[in-house]
Design an enzyme around this catalytic site. Structure first.
Site, PDB file in Angstrom:
ATOM      1  N   ILE A  97       0.758  -1.128  -0.274  1.00 51.86           N
ATOM      2  CA  ILE A  97      -0.272   0.361  -0.123  1.00 51.86           C
ATOM      3  C   ILE A  97       1.081   0.966   0.176  1.00 51.86           C
ATOM      4  CG2 ILE A  97      -1.647   1.327   0.859  1.00 51.86           C
ATOM      5  CD1 ILE A  97      -2.905  -1.099   2.310  1.00 51.86           C
ATOM      6  N   ASN A 136       8.499   0.835  10.459  1.00 53.50           N
ATOM      7  CA  ASN A 136       8.389   1.589   9.661  1.00 53.50           C
ATOM      8  C   ASN A 136       6.464   1.583  10.915  1.00 53.50           C
ATOM      9  OD1 ASN A 136       6.385   3.811   8.484  1.00 53.50           O
ATOM     10  ND2 ASN A 136       6.693   1.593   7.196  1.00 53.50           N
ATOM     11  N   TYR A 143      -1.825  -1.172  10.807  1.00 53.48           N
ATOM     12  CA  TYR A 143      -2.444  -2.344  10.113  1.00 53.48           C
ATOM     13  C   TYR A 143      -2.793  -2.685  11.870  1.00 53.48           C
ATOM     14  CZ  TYR A 143      -0.337  -2.510   5.736  1.00 53.48           C
ATOM     15  OH  TYR A 143       0.040  -1.646   4.457  1.00 53.48           O
TER      16      TYR A 143
END
Length: 174
Positions: A97, A136, A143
């Site tokens: 994404i 990250n 998520y």
């Protein structure tokens, strides 16, 4: 800001996928990696041959997010043999994404994620999964907010640097 629309990418979208991929990957990861490793990765992974092969793989699909006519991000999903780690026929991988930095916080990533979720449900998949770099935290939080939990790790070789990706999954209810 115009409404964001999402459309399925085709082979003719090669240059668009390359441009978004290079730009967003660089924006996200350049500061934490060497210039040499970054340039090598961008050159190899977003080459005409590589992206053409990805776009034509029957087990992969790309979706482009657009603001008006301007591409602002994309989604790449994989099933079957296209998955980067074997997870079985009932799993759908969100491989990428990618959203331009200027569009972070504007729900573009959420719309792309929801596209993946819709496809997984249409295909009767029982699990979504992905890999995200352990360095990250913004993506990890995204998520987790969407119900993913860590289940494993793997090494992502980035030039001379062996980086650890956290594998995350979300079980889908019937």
């Amino acid at each position: 800001m115009e409404p964001i629309t999402i459309r399925k990418a085709e082979g003719s979208d090669l240059a668009t996928v390359q441009q978004i991929g290079r730009e967003t990957f660089f924006e996200t990861f350049a500061a934490a990696n060497t210039e040499a490793d970054m340039q090598k990765y961008l050159r190899e992974n977003f080459s005409d041959a590589n992206v053409s092969a990805e776009l034509s793989n029957p087990d992969s699909e790309f979706f482009i997010a657009l603001e008006g006519e301007a591409p602002v991000g994309y989604l790449k999903i994989n099933t079957g043999q296209a998955q980067t780690e074997p997870q079985g026929e009932t799993a759908l991988e969100i491989e990428r994404i990618y959203v331009k930095n200027a569009y972070h916080g504007k729900k573009v990533g959420q719309l792309l994620y929801e596209q993946a979720l819709t496809i997984a449900r249409k295909q009767n998949k029982t699990r979504l999964w992905l890999g995200v770099w352990e360095e990250n935290p913004k993506a990890i939080r995204f998520y987790e907010k969407n119900g993913f939990v860590a289940f494993d790790k793997h090494i992502f070789q980035f030039g001379d640097d062996a980086q650890t990706d956290i594998l995350m999954k979300k079980e889908l209810a019937d």
